[in-house]
Scaffold this motif. Structure first.
Motif, PDB file in Angstrom:
ATOM      1  N   LEU A  11      -4.084   0.991   6.143  1.00  0.00           N
ATOM      2  CA  LEU A  11      -3.837   2.414   5.961  1.00  0.00           C
ATOM      3  C   LEU A  11      -3.247   3.013   7.230  1.00  0.00           C
ATOM      4  O   LEU A  11      -2.280   3.784   7.191  1.00  0.00           O
ATOM      5  N   SER A  27      -8.822  -2.602   5.027  1.00  0.00           N
ATOM      6  CA  SER A  27      -8.125  -1.553   4.290  1.00  0.00           C
ATOM      7  C   SER A  27      -7.733  -0.421   5.225  1.00  0.00           C
ATOM      8  O   SER A  27      -6.637   0.128   5.126  1.00  0.00           O
ATOM      9  N   ILE A  63      -7.946  10.937   5.700  1.00  0.00           N
ATOM     10  CA  ILE A  63      -7.367   9.867   6.505  1.00  0.00           C
ATOM     11  C   ILE A  63      -7.621  10.127   7.985  1.00  0.00           C
ATOM     12  O   ILE A  63      -7.924   9.215   8.754  1.00  0.00           O
ATOM     13  N   HIS A 117      -7.335  -1.777  -0.819  1.00  0.00           N
ATOM     14  CA  HIS A 117      -6.232  -2.741  -0.761  1.00  0.00           C
ATOM     15  C   HIS A 117      -6.679  -4.125  -0.302  1.00  0.00           C
ATOM     16  O   HIS A 117      -6.150  -5.137  -0.751  1.00  0.00           O
ATOM     17  N   LEU A 166      -4.582   7.517  -3.272  1.00  0.00           N
ATOM     18  CA  LEU A 166      -5.268   7.031  -2.072  1.00  0.00           C
ATOM     19  C   LEU A 166      -6.118   5.818  -2.421  1.00  0.00           C
ATOM     20  O   LEU A 166      -7.248   5.942  -2.888  1.00  0.00           O
ATOM     21  N   LEU A 207       0.401   4.444  -2.229  1.00  0.00           N
ATOM     22  CA  LEU A 207      -0.043   5.674  -1.587  1.00  0.00           C
ATOM     23  C   LEU A 207       1.112   6.618  -1.295  1.00  0.00           C
ATOM     24  O   LEU A 207       1.079   7.792  -1.634  1.00  0.00           O
ATOM     25  N   LEU A 262       0.826  -1.201   0.000  1.00  0.00           N
ATOM     26  CA  LEU A 262       0.000   0.000   0.000  1.00  0.00           C
ATOM     27  C   LEU A 262       0.861   1.252   0.000  1.00  0.00           C
ATOM     28  O   LEU A 262       0.561   2.243  -0.659  1.00  0.00           O
ATOM     29  N   ASP A 263       1.958   1.193   0.709  1.00  0.00           N
ATOM     30  CA  ASP A 263       2.861   2.335   0.776  1.00  0.00           C
ATOM     31  C   ASP A 263       3.381   2.681  -0.609  1.00  0.00           C
ATOM     32  O   ASP A 263       3.514   3.849  -0.968  1.00  0.00           O
ATOM     33  N   LEU A 277      -8.184   2.911  -1.184  1.00  0.00           N
ATOM     34  CA  LEU A 277      -8.868   2.384  -0.012  1.00  0.00           C
ATOM     35  C   LEU A 277      -9.315   0.948  -0.223  1.00  0.00           C
ATOM     36  O   LEU A 277      -9.998   0.374   0.611  1.00  0.00           O
TER      37      LEU A 277
END
Lengths: 329, 383, 294
Positions: A251, A247, C99, A59, A55, A49, A45-46, A57
């Motif tokens: 995150l 997810s 976020i 994953h 972004l 993102l 994810l990194d 969401l």
């Protein structure tokens, strides 16, 4: 490769080798394996993102696709584990690229919602297509990867929690290495340029759409691998393991760890996997802490643990501080 | 001089603590592991299991059982496979119980079973209805509650024969328990000659059932509606069906059957919409046996609420363990063997006799209740 | 057959109106702030619980509890804006506030779980079981009628506010171009705060009206919010008329999918529609021309 980094990898390998010797019971060994899986999810994810700035969401959807793809191939078609594993990675990666191609014109919030919608659809399909996935009835008795018999050595069985940890952690290290190499190449620069300012990047001739699709593909592929390992570790597969909240958890790990680095999310993943185990007695309180941690980090230290580490480093006394400081500059 | 007296003091303290620990060692202990959901949406169940267990433990430990005291340690299995396996491993590695109780959700139970099998610790379940828990025949897993096949075949047959039902609409939540139960009912009903007019599964996040009720209303004459869901959605379904004029409570003719479970007190919330509801409960609060009435009294005294079947099952599990210890079980293997040989145990939910798959086959664990116009329950003597 | 179709249409409109109340808040916030508040769902849930406790524990009147929920929603909106969006606005990050609100949402949901427990609360208003028989064998409960009425009135008031009052016009000005609005003497921060408060008040009120319909647990809001997002996108972010039409559309899709296909598939249908809209007309079905920050 920088000798400093090489040392870093050796230390990591040594730590991985030593951990099962320190933790001899199967409970902690399984925990560590789960850590390795979440590390894979976090760095995947990194990549999307933190480096490409998208972004995502959804994953958890690729995680789920990897888990179900490998399991169904093994249980329904009798495909050998490692081939199923490779297929799972490919499928998850392809799904990621498909989502990216679809969403390539979308920016920011639209992409976020599109990825969320995608994740919901994947979860609902897994849940409702009972003839394929068994849906909520679940798939049971999934075996660990088949034992490896090397000539002259005793058979390595993955039913042993320690061996399973070595396998998964080894792959996690491998994926980290691969991602790190990609990021240090010109591809990494292209991604960073896209993250910072897409319009300027395009004006430099960078194929933004293409690289975004690439980033999604790689990140999702790693998530697919994590899914395949998850299925063979837990032995039981139900669609509810892949709901949207997953997810958000991943995150949280990326943000708390520090999304502009690759090492940060590793720390974030380990911390946010081990902490709930240590806080087992606290029940629902630990999720409250998760939420609080995520919010506070975003508000006060958006660079996460990596940012915190950078702040502390210059305070180390003497020559060591100077050395580290110069290298960071 | 001082050093000597210090040495004597230390020796005395040492001696005393050795003596005390020897005294403690006299108290024989049966360690029970409890894998229940304590966090997340499933904590709904865990809370109630704990209540039943604590009540039973207090009673048993007043006099001890064959010189043993019963002790429990809980771990949170969160109703889901991965946390359940983690909790199970932690329990086995660190607490080393002689027997383990759990879980409520079929997924979690099925995930825990291989662990218990490998560790050779008996695993006693009272909450999961999936046939897969006992069907394959695992020597270390036991279940005291009737499984989905036992319940489904029985209620479908009763619906056909005693209620003269010929048409049914299956209504169930999209979970292991819901789908499994509905399927058994449907298959049995059809094999008897009945007709299933619709097969409607819904997600756990559905809130409004007016659309579903409307759809059922449009199907024409429906005799029975087997409903498999939990309390929250069950309430909304019953109300919606009455509003749409489908069920007796709303002026229609259909009878709701079911369910996964609904606690005593449901009628007070549903109102007259629940009229005529016929359900299987695993705990009959109108049961006249002294054992049951004593249980209800002590439960109300301790917790100030009416016991649900979850409380009752948890209570029975402890009583069964005590019975096993009385018959000579003291370590995992002997407990397992004694448990398997159980032929005539009587608990508040019914009696226990295990078949060769360690499933309790006594049908008096299936109680039928009907909701009367004054919202009270009437036990139907169908078993 | 016709009766069933009509009934499902009624069901669709009822549920659609509820979605609209929740979605309106989201679309307002996005319109002015270009931000998504993920914790919006939890404001709905908190509104429902507030109404529940006011009615059952304090013995208050149900209609008054709607007002209570509205005020609590407004207070929460104020709090979230002041503590999260305002500080992050300085930093100019697009995604960080989203976020942060995810974090707030997780926190609120689990705090509610700790406080209220997982056992569903049975919230019945005096009107939720009163059935009004309509011609053709169709029906509607009094509660549902109230929902439609309140939604319609609210939408009308909101529309009037945006079009005819000074504050409303200021809000639209800030939505179009914050800097210029500031130059014209409008205080953008005050306007943004007002938007948040109104949006969250709507959410709280929606919660109070949803309470007797929902299965009331700390997760109640989540079941509604994901659909609300879908509605906001289908209708067009920031577009009030679009949101209303999209909300009714989604409500109708749900009831007809339940009727003719399977209730379990409603999510798939709605979200596939969402993805289709994003693919073909990302600015929404009924779009105002909106310049995206390029």
């Amino acid at each position: 490769m920088y000798s400093g980094r090489r040392v870093g990898y050796l230390i990591a390998a040594a730590v991985i080798a030593l951990l099962p010797l320190i933790f001899q019971d199967s409970y902690w060994r399984t925990n560590l394996t789960v850590c390795a899986i979440t590390v894979m999810l976090a760095i995947g994810l990194d990549f999307i993102l933190g480096y490409a700035g998208q972004l995502n969401l959804g994953h958890c959807a690729f995680y789920g696709i990897g888990a179900y793809a490998s399991t169904l191939l093994i249980t329904r078609l009798g495909v050998p584990f490692w081939i199923a594993f490779a297929c799972a990675i490919a499928l998850a990666g392809a799904a990621g690229m498909a989502l990216a191609m679809f969403a390539v014109r979308l920016r920011g919030h639209y992409l976020a919602i599109a990825s969320l919608a995608f994740a919901v659809i994947v979860h609902q399909v897994l849940l409702n297509w009972i003839s394929l996935t068994q849906g909520p009835l679940g798939i049971y008795g999934i075996r660990p990867p088949p034992p490896i018999a090397l000539p002259g050595l005793p058979v390595i069985s993955f039913a042993n929690a320690g061996n399973m940890f070595y396998l998964v952690a080894g792959f996690a290290l491998l994926f980290y290495f691969l991602l790190d190499q990609i990021l240090r190449s010109p591809i990494g620069e292209a991604l960073t340029a896209i993250r910072e300012d897409e319009v300027s990047a395009a004006s430099f001739g960078i194929n933004c759409a293409g690289w975004k699709v690439f980033a999604f593909g790689i990140g999702s592929a790693v998530a697919g691998a994590a899914g395949a390992f998850y299925a063979s570790l837990v032995g039981t597969l139900v669609p509810d393991a892949f709901i949207i909240t997953e997810s958000f958890t991943i995150l949280a790990m990326v943000i708390v760890g520090g999304m502009a680095t690759l090492l940060g999310p590793v720390c974030g993943a380990i911390l946010l996997t081990v902490l709930p185990e240590l806080l087992r007695g606290f029940g629902d309180l630990r999720l409250v802490l998760y939420g609080a941690a995520l919010t506070l980090v975003v508000l006060f230290m958006p660079g996460g643990m990596a940012q915190a580490a950078r702040l502390i480093r210059p305070r180390l006394p003497g020559v060591r501080a100077k050395l580290l400081h110069d290298r960071a500059a | 001089m001082r050093k000597t007296s210090l040495c004597i003091a230390v020796a005395a303290i040492f001696g005393l603590s050795v003596a005390t620990s020897c005294a403690y060692a006299q108290d024989k202990l049966i360690k029970i592991g409890g894998l229940f959901p304590m966090s997340g949406p499933g904590s709904y169940f865990g809370v109630q299991d704990k209540q039943g267990i604590e009540l039973a433990l207090a009673e048993m430990n007043k006099t001890g059982v064959n010189g043993y005291k019963l002790e429990i340690q809980y771990e949170d299995s969160a109703c889901s496979p991965l946390p359940a396996t983690q909790a199970g491993k932690r329990l086995l590695d660190q607490y080393k119980p002689q027997i383990v109780l759990g879980e409520e959700c079929s997924d979690a139970t099925l995930a825990i079973m291989p662990l218990m099998d490998e560790a050779k610790v008996p695993f006693l379940n009272a909450g999961s209805s999936s046939i897969k828990v006992t069907d394959p025949g695992n020597p270390w897993t036991f279940r005291i509650m009737p499984n989905e096949v036992m319940q489904g075949v029985d209620i479908a047959t009763n619906a056909y024969k005693r209620l003269n039902a010929r048409s049914a609409v299956l209504l169930y939540e999209n979970t292991n328990a819901g789908i499994g139960n509905a399927k058994v009912f449907g298959d049995t009903f059809k094999s008897l000659g009945g007709q299933v007019l619709a097969d409607i599964g819904f997600g756990r996040d559905v809130n409004d059932f007016t659309a579903i009720a409307t759809r059922i209303a449009g199907l024409g004459k429906v005799d029975v509606i087997p409903t498999y869901t939990l309390e929250g959605q069950g309430l909304r379904i019953t109300q919606a069906l009455a509003q749409a004029g489908v069920t007796k409570g709303g002026g229609g003719g259909a009878i709701q059957l079911g369910t996964i479970w609904l606690p005593f007190g449901f009628e007070q919330k549903a109102g007259k919409a629940a009229l005529g509801y016929v359900r299987i409960v695993q705990f009959d609060p109108t049961d006249k046996r002294e054992l049951v009435q004593n249980f209800i009294r002590s439960f109300k005294a301790k917790y100030n609420q009416e016991p649900t079947h979850l409380n009752a099952h948890a209570y029975d599990q402890i009583l069964l363990i005590a019975d096993v210890v009385r018959r000579g079980g003291k370590d995992p293997q002997s407990i397992r063997d004694t448990l398997a040989a159980t032929k005539d145990f009587h608990g508040v939910t019914g009696s226990v006799e295990f078949d060769k798959h360690n499933q309790n086959i006594r049908m008096d664990t299936i109680h039928y209740m009907e909701t009367l116009p004054d919202l009270s329950w009437q036990a139907l003597a169908w078993n | 057959m016709l009766a069933v179709a009509v009934q499902q249409a009624i069901n669709g409109v009822v549920f659609g109106s509820l979605y609209v109340l929740v979605a309106l808040g989201l679309t307002l916030i996005y319109g002015v702030l270009v931000q998504i508040n993920f914790a919006h769902a939890d404001i709905v849930t908190i509104g429902a619980f507030a109404a529940y406790f006011f009615t059952y524990t304090l013995g208050g009147n149900y209609v008054a509890s709607i007002g209570v929920a509205l005020l609590i929603g407004a207070a929460l909106g104020w709090l979230i804006n002041a503590s999260i969006f305002a500080p992050l606005r300085e930093r100019g990050s697009e995604l960080l506030p989203l976020i942060a609100t995810i974090g707030v949402s997780v926190l609120l949901q689990n705090a509610m779980l700790l406080w209220f427990g997982p056992i569903p609360y049975s919230f019945d208003s005096p009107y939720s079981n009163q059935v009004i028989r309509l011609p053709g064998g169709t029906f509607i409960t009094l509660q549902n009628l109230i929902i439609i009425a309140v939604s319609t009135v609210t939408i009308a008031l909101l529309y009037g506010f945006m079009r005819f009052t000074f504050m409303g016009k200021a809000l639209r000005a800030v939505a179009q171009d914050r800097e210029t609005a500031g130059l014209m003497g409008i205080n953008p921060n005050a306007v943004i705060m007002l938007t948040f408060v109104i949006a969250s008040a709507l959410a709280g009120m929606g919660g109070a009206m949803l309470g007797p319909i929902l299965v009331l647990t700390p997760f109640a809001g989540t079941s509604v919010i994901v659909k609300a997002f879908a509605i906001v996108i289908i209708g067009g972010f920031g577009n009030v008329e679009g949101t209303v039409i999209a909300g009714l559309l989604v409500g109708l899709i749900e009831s007809y999918t339940t009727q003719f296909i399977n209730p379990g598939l409603t999510d798939i249908v709605v979200f596939t529609l969402l993805l289709a809209v994003l693919a073909l007309r990302p600015t929404g079905l009924i779009a105002e021309k909106r310049e995206e920050n390029v």
